[in-house]
Design a protein around this motif. Structure first.
Motif, mmCIF file in Angstrom:
data_model
loop_
_atom_site.group_PDB
_atom_site.id
_atom_site.type_symbol
_atom_site.label_atom_id
_atom_site.label_comp_id
_atom_site.label_asym_id
_atom_site.label_seq_id
_atom_site.Cartn_x
_atom_site.Cartn_y
_atom_site.Cartn_z
ATOM 1 N N ASP A 149 0.811 -1.222 0.000
ATOM 2 C CA ASP A 149 0.000 0.000 0.000
ATOM 3 C C ASP A 149 0.845 1.274 0.000
ATOM 4 N N GLN A 150 2.173 1.134 -0.070
ATOM 5 C CA GLN A 150 3.041 2.318 -0.073
ATOM 6 C C GLN A 150 3.385 2.798 -1.472
ATOM 7 N N PHE A 151 2.973 2.019 -2.496
ATOM 8 C CA PHE A 151 3.322 2.358 -3.869
ATOM 9 C C PHE A 151 2.088 2.259 -4.770
ATOM 10 N N ASP A 152 2.127 3.028 -5.854
ATOM 11 C CA ASP A 152 1.097 2.915 -6.886
ATOM 12 C C ASP A 152 1.499 1.874 -7.925
ATOM 13 N N PHE A 153 2.797 1.821 -8.230
ATOM 14 C CA PHE A 153 3.323 0.864 -9.206
ATOM 15 C C PHE A 153 4.580 0.208 -8.650
ATOM 16 N N ILE A 154 4.663 -1.117 -8.809
ATOM 17 C CA ILE A 154 5.892 -1.858 -8.551
ATOM 18 C C ILE A 154 6.284 -2.529 -9.864
ATOM 19 N N LEU A 155 7.462 -2.197 -10.366
ATOM 20 C CA LEU A 155 7.941 -2.726 -11.649
ATOM 21 C C LEU A 155 9.124 -3.651 -11.392
#
Length: 266
Positions: free
Chosen positions: A117-123
């Motif tokens: 929940d700390q990021f919008d996108f994880i790549l």
């Protein structure tokens, strides 16, 4: 809840790392909270973000083996405002060391569960081989972004990748799907590339991203300066294409966020 995407292709030399680094920087540049995970022992994505892989106190290797937490291993890219879980040559031994561990295909997913929940996108930048490192990425991801050259040999590799994704979907991760195919290093002067591009659109339809990344020298130069291309030269054709791709990703995966971006200020 983060959108988690592997950037993967079983064929080498198709711009996976360039795509991951520049998409991360472009998404961060339009206000998204981004984490880039480097799962390739070469550590090229790490270096391309401006992070010295030789100076990492903890890396993704330590996170996979459980000798460090993900929070301890995160570093901020000095070139752009996103987080990096870096890799170095230590990761080369992880394939063997993971074999005897419990939930070996889900080590990455378990280690990063609290950061979702700390990021919008994880790549996730995956190596070209289908080993335990790539499987850890695929088991964590919601979907796969496939960078692809518009050449006929690449079409054969795409078939293999689609079959791999189907197997992982059936046996390990029911959420996994192909998000889209990104046409990269595209040269409009080459008729064959246009033909293959048309074939892709005809077969995969809206699974092919609208954005096309052109062949661009500035994107190739950027890693030697420790910067993503969109930071090194934001006005280059390739950089502008990645910025447009970032907007397309938000429109496709986060329609509410895209609507907020388009809404006029009061």
């Amino acid at each position: 809840m983060a959108q988690i995407y592997c950037v993967a292709n079983q064929k080498g030399g198709v711009g996976k790392t360039t795509t991951t680094v520049n998409l991360a920087a472009a998404l961060a540049g339009i206000g998204q909270r981004v984490l880039l995970i480097d799962l390739d022992p070469q550590g090229n994505a790490t270096m391309g973000c401006g992070v010295d892989k030789r100076a990492l106190e903890f890396s993704v290797y330590d996170v996979l083996l459980g000798t460090s937490t993900a929070v301890q291993a995160l570093v901020t890219s000095p070139a752009a405002s996103f987080q990096v879980l870096g890799a170095n040559r230590d990761l080369a031994g992880a394939e063997i060391e993971l074999v005897g561990l419990e939930r070996r295909e889900r080590r990455l997913r378990d280690a990063l569960a609290d950061l979702d929940d700390q990021f919008d996108f994880i790549l996730i930048d995956c190596p070209p081989s289908l080993g335990l490192l790539t499987l850890n990425g695929l088991c964590m991801a919601n979907g796969v972004i496939v960078p692809m050259l518009c050449e006929y040999y690449a079409l054969e590799g795409l078939t293999d990748l689609v079959n791999t994704i189907k197997q992982v979907h059936a046996n390990l991760n029911r959420d996994l799907q192909i998000i889209g195919i990104l046409r990269v290093m595209f040269d409009t002067r080459i008729t064959l590339q246009q033909q293959v591009s048309d074939d892709l659109k005809g077969h995969f339809g809206d699974k092919v991203f609208d954005t096309i990344i052109p062949r661009n020298v500035r994107l190739a130069e950027a890693p030697s300066h420790g910067k993503p291309g969109v930071v090194y030269d934001p006005h280059a054709k390739g950089s502008k294409a990645f910025i447009e791709f970032a907007h397309e990703m938000v429109r496709r995966t986060q329609p509410q966020a895209a609507a907020r971006q388009k809404a006029p200020s009061a």
